[in-house]
Write a protein that holds these residues in place. Structure first.
Motif, short mmCIF file in Angstrom:
data_model
loop_
_atom_site.label_atom_id
_atom_site.label_comp_id
_atom_site.label_asym_id
_atom_site.label_seq_id
_atom_site.Cartn_x
_atom_site.Cartn_y
_atom_site.Cartn_z
N TYR A 26 -8.83 15.74 7.20
CA TYR A 26 -8.30 14.26 7.45
C TYR A 26 -9.50 13.46 7.56
N LYS A 27 -10.35 13.84 8.78
CA LYS A 27 -11.27 12.78 9.04
C LYS A 27 -12.34 12.46 7.98
N ARG A 28 -12.53 13.45 6.83
CA ARG A 28 -13.36 13.35 5.80
C ARG A 28 -12.67 12.36 4.72
N HIS A 29 -11.35 12.73 4.50
CA HIS A 29 -10.72 12.21 3.29
C HIS A 29 -9.56 11.39 3.84
N LYS A 30 -9.44 10.76 4.86
CA LYS A 30 -8.27 9.87 5.33
C LYS A 30 -7.99 8.69 4.47
N ASN A 85 -10.96 18.16 -6.15
CA ASN A 85 -10.42 17.07 -5.74
C ASN A 85 -9.06 17.36 -5.53
N PRO A 86 -8.52 18.09 -4.37
CA PRO A 86 -7.09 18.43 -4.50
C PRO A 86 -6.26 17.32 -3.86
N ASN A 87 -5.16 17.32 -4.17
CA ASN A 87 -4.09 16.39 -3.17
C ASN A 87 -4.25 16.68 -1.74
N TYR A 88 -4.94 15.87 -0.95
CA TYR A 88 -5.28 15.92 0.19
C TYR A 88 -4.08 15.77 1.18
N ASN A 126 8.30 6.57 5.75
CA ASN A 126 8.77 7.27 6.80
C ASN A 126 8.21 8.57 7.23
N GLN A 127 6.98 8.64 6.45
CA GLN A 127 6.13 9.80 6.99
C GLN A 127 5.22 9.66 8.07
N ALA A 128 4.97 10.73 8.54
CA ALA A 128 3.76 10.80 9.71
C ALA A 128 2.50 10.80 9.18
N THR A 129 1.65 9.98 9.68
CA THR A 129 0.30 10.33 9.41
C THR A 129 -0.12 11.52 9.71
#
Length: 893
Positions: free
Chosen positions: A178-182, A141-144, A190-193
């Motif tokens: 991203y699609k699996r764990h969004k 379970n990494p920091n995605y 102020n971060q981009a998704t």
């Protein structure tokens, strides 16, 4: 009472330890809170008063890693990058080998990479990111948030260096994650998704690669997201930059389209980018966008507007702006295109001064130039030098400036090229650089000596092949467990399946695993690392040549062909100025058809060998591109003889494979593999049975000549002889193969050959087309013959085309007979061919088609195999005597 005191004493240390841990955790939480508020100096001041007395084990170790991480991030926050790197190293060293520990380690490595980047340690930074990816991708379970950012970062670096497949691979991997764990990913205010980040990086990739369709697709994905919700400042910036990149794409690839329409589209996109950009917050991006507008004016031939816009961006840019060299280059080119050499030269000197990384001021003659770490600066040097040569072909001042810029371009290239493989971008810069250096050298304007130029070419080009040759040969002598020895082989079998399915992403993933496996083996077996590539020295190489040796090293740079003549006492360069590619291809086709063309053979000799070689005995050829398919033995000299009659000719992929090092094998067997096909190879059968009488041998025939048996037994042979069918795949050369039987799956692919670790002195590939192949992106020929070199075999005999069975059999038998007399390999093959020709009265079977296709490549030293039969007799007699004495002794008792 005493028992209670004892129990209290025993319990106290544990209680105190737990209490101390709790205090430390509270202190850590406090520091983390200060860090989150951006109070970096307060965090660092607190560290002066708080003492974390910890040891490198268990929870204690993790606590230390956590506190070091807060400290490292705070140091980064105030710009103390070198100090932060030391603290990040503490994090890495103290993280325990647990999922949580490895997660933190991966995050620290990625953060450390930013510090390394900021002190211009670009290669080290890139390696830290790759290491972070290899750790985090294995955590359950990494920091995605970090993992996807790492994928995006690697993609960006790969794009910069021109490794576009690798860049695409990581982007697709990032989107999948991203699609699996969004739902598990938290995005800061102020971060981009992460989807916006990955679409943006995709725009960067395809704009750089020059692919319009996926470029516009990803821009439209950003547009779609923008219509669904309001972008924050970071996302809006990414969208603006993407618009600018699309505009830049149409500028750079204008000639693919209607030029007027391309320039119109470019201006439209760049103007839109400027309109949505917050110029007060992001003035640097305003400069970049205006730079592209100036470029548009230049391509429209509106030089006045272009110079005004260019001056505007130079005035806006800060002195330390890393883009200054590109802004100055643009200005110099604008003067150059107006044929104002004096103004251009002044600006180019300023440009070079900004690239120069030395502490001393740059000298007028550039003799003290120190390169930067930016690959794109190489492009500036060589592309500007090409323009100068083109605009001022007869101006001495211009030619001298161009010559110096080519040399600085080489210096710059060497400083940033760190991989063994060439990307398309690197290959283009490399070709432009050496083409320019050689052309100016022939005009006697280059400061580099011919020997320096050759050494540079060898050191850059042959690193991959020589490294793998030495590594595989060293590993073949080690006592590797079977699981380690065959691991790479299994990966390569999977790559074959992936190539057949055109699964590019899986190929990259498996190649990544091979690299990790080889790095592991280097750590496990230090001798593997110590045996790897060392700098090539031409003087050292020449010292090993005899007075009877001549080496001809051919090299194409772009469409210009150069040839180097190397002897033990001289080095000469010549450019071959004629439309040789078409003539060579025609000549090879004629040879393969069974005919002769002596007039063409004389012309090719005159053009391809513009030097005197008549006192030579050994002629070593290092071909390039389609010259790999040309048997030089068929060229006709001034005495009207085929070269086969007067020279021992051999070939090699690089100079380092010619007599550079005599590699001896401890094996003493010739192992021959002779499959049983439905259409029986009668000549090959007779050939194999005849040659085994010359050396201690073992034949694997019929069902024993299997791929499985070859993989098991090929390692322990002095000579490998493969009398079998081979098929070359020109579209996917790595899928070329040897066929061990009529069974469809009994194929040994070229891809699998790369993974073998052999210790033979010679591989004889008595099959059709084993020496032919195509040129791959690493500037080397992809062929079955090269694959054997790659796997550790220093010499091969292979065929350039399908030679009739009877002729092959005769030449091979004569060749092995000569080898058994400890004759050098090149001489053994030459005399074998001569004997074949002398034995024929039919003129038709004396044509080059029957004998010239067999060639020897690599090391040409004789093969010395000690026959141990006498030793076995001595041991046998000794044992009989001992037995007789013991028998007499016990008989008397």
């Amino acid at each position: 009472m005493i028992k209670k005191q004892i129990l209290l004493l025993l319990f106290c240390p544990f209680y105190l330890f737990g209490y101390q841990q709790e205090i430390h955790q509270q202190q850590l939480d406090s520091l983390q809170n200060l860090y989150n508020k951006g109070k970096y100096n307060e965090v660092l001041n607190a560290f002066k008063t708080i003492n974390f007395n910890v040891t490198k084990n268990g929870s204690d170790s993790l606590l230390h890693a956590k506190t070091s991480y807060v400290k490292a991030n705070s140091l980064y926050g105030i710009g103390k990058y070198k100090e932060s790197i030391l603290s990040y190293k503490d994090v890495v060293n103290y993280c325990p080998n647990t999922d949580f520990g490895n997660n933190l380690k991966g995050m620290a490595l990625f953060d450390r990479a930013f510090s390394e980047y900021n002190i211009q340690e670009y290669v080290i930074s890139y390696n830290s990111v790759k290491l972070a990816e290899s750790i985090l991708s294995k955590v359950k379970n990494p920091n995605y948030d970090y993992l996807i950012s790492i994928y995006a970062d690697i993609s960006g670096s790969a794009t910069d260096y021109g490794y576009f497949d690798e860049a695409e691979y990581y982007l697709k991997k990032g989107l999948t994650v991203y699609k699996r764990h969004k739902n598990k990913i938290k995005t800061g205010k102020n971060q981009a998704t992460k989807d916006i980040l990955l679409y943006y990086k995709s725009v960067v990739l395809y704009a750089t690669q020059g692919k319009e369709k996926p470029l516009i697709y990803n821009l439209n994905q950003l547009k779609k997201q923008k219509t669904y919700r309001k972008f924050n400042a970071t996302e809006n910036l990414m969208y603006a930059v993407s618009l600018n990149l699309v505009g830049d794409f149409y500028l750079n690839h204008r000639e693919k389209f209607n030029i007027e329409k391309a320039l119109f589209k470019a201006e439209k996109y760049i103007t839109e980018a400027l309109s949505i950009l917050d110029k007060k917050v992001y003035p640097d991006y305003e400069i970049q966008f205006k730079f592209n507008l100036a470029k548009k004016f230049r391509y429209s031939k509106d030089f006045k507007k272009a110079l005004i816009k260019n001056q505007e961006i130079i005035d806006l840019a800060a002195k330390e702006d890393a883009r200054i060299p590109f802004f100055l280059a643009q200005r110099g080119i604008l003067f150059l295109e107006q044929k104002d050499l004096d103004q251009a030269a002044v600006v180019f000197h300023k440009m070079i001064s900004t690239i120069h990384s030395g502490k001393d001021n740059l000298q007028v003659a550039y003799s003290n130039f120190k390169p930067s770490l930016d690959l794109n600066h190489t492009g500036l040097f060589v592309e500007i030098a090409d323009m100068i040569v083109e605009v001022f072909p007869k101006n001495n001042k211009a030619q001298d400036l161009a010559s110096k810029m080519y040399v600085m371009g080489l210096t710059q290239f060497k400083n940033v090229y760190y991989k063994e493989e060439f990307s398309e971008k690197l290959k283009d810069y490399y070709n432009l650089t050496f083409r320019g250096i050689l052309k100016t050298k022939l005009k006697e304007r280059s400061a580099l000596e011919a020997s320096q130029i050759i050494s540079e070419i060898e050191n850059i080009e042959n690193k991959l092949d020589w490294k793998n040759f030495l590594q595989n040969r060293t590993l073949s002598k080690s006592f590797l467990p079977d699981s380690l020895f065959t691991k790479e082989q299994k990966y390569r079998e999977q790559i074959v399946a992936a190539r057949i399915k055109n699964d590019t992403l899986l190929i990259i993933e498996l190649n990544k695993k091979i690299t990790e496996h080889r790095n592991y083996l280097e750590k496990l077996y230090p001798s593997v690392s110590s045996a790897l590539f060392t700098e090539f020295s031409l003087p050292n190489f020449q010292s090993k040549l005899t007075k009877n040796d001549v080496v001809l090293r051919y090299k194409f740079f772009k469409d210009n062909l150069f040839v180097f003549k190397i002897t033990n006492s001289e080095t000469r360069i010549s450019q071959i100025n004629f439309q040789e590619k078409e003539i060579i291809n025609q000549y090879i086709s004629i040879l393969k058809s069974g005919k002769e063309h002596k007039q063409m053979a004389r012309l090719l000799f005159k053009k391809l060998i513009p030097f005197q070689i008549n006192t030579t005995e050994n002629l070593f050829i290092i071909p390039d591109q389609n010259l790999h398919h040309l048997p030089f033995e068929t060229l006709i000299d001034e005495q009207q003889n085929y070269l086969i009659y007067n020279y021992n000719i051999s070939y090699a992929s690089y100079l380092v494979f010619i007599n550079q090092r005599k590699v001896t094998s401890k094996n003493h067997l010739l192992k021959a593999f002779l499959p049983n096909y439905t259409s029986d190879l009668q000549g090959a059968n007779e050939e194999t049975k005849s040659i085994v009488k010359f050396f201690p041998s073992k034949i694997y025939d019929k069902e024993f000549a299997s791929k499985e048996n070859f993989l098991k037994n090929s390692k322990n042979a002095s000579i490998l002889h493969l009398a079998m069918h081979a098929e070359m795949d020109d579209k996917k050369p790595e899928l070329s193969y040897f066929l061990f039987s009529d069974v469809k799956d009994d194929k040994l692919y070229l891809e699998e050959l790369y993974g073998l670790k052999l210790n033979s002195e010679l591989a004889v590939l008595s099959a059709c087309n084993t020496g032919s192949g195509t040129i791959n992106s690493n500037l080397a020929l992809v062929s079955l013959q090269r694959a054997f070199n790659f796997s550790g075999v220093p010499a091969t005999v292979s065929s350039l085309w399908e030679i009739p069975d009877a002729a092959t059999k005769e030449i091979m038998i004569y060749f092995y007979e000569n080898l058994s007399k400890e004759m050098p390999k090149n001489k053994a093959l030459k005399l074998a061919k001569k004997k074949y020709l002398e034995s024929k009265t039919d003129v038709n079977v004396k044509a080059p088609y029957y004998w010239a296709g067999l060639i020897i490549s690599g090391d040409v030293h004789p093969i010395v195999i000690t026959n141990n039969n006498n030793l076995y007799w001595v041991i046998g007699v000794f044992l009989v005597c001992v037995g007789f004495v013991l028998f007499q002794f016990f008989k008397k008792r």
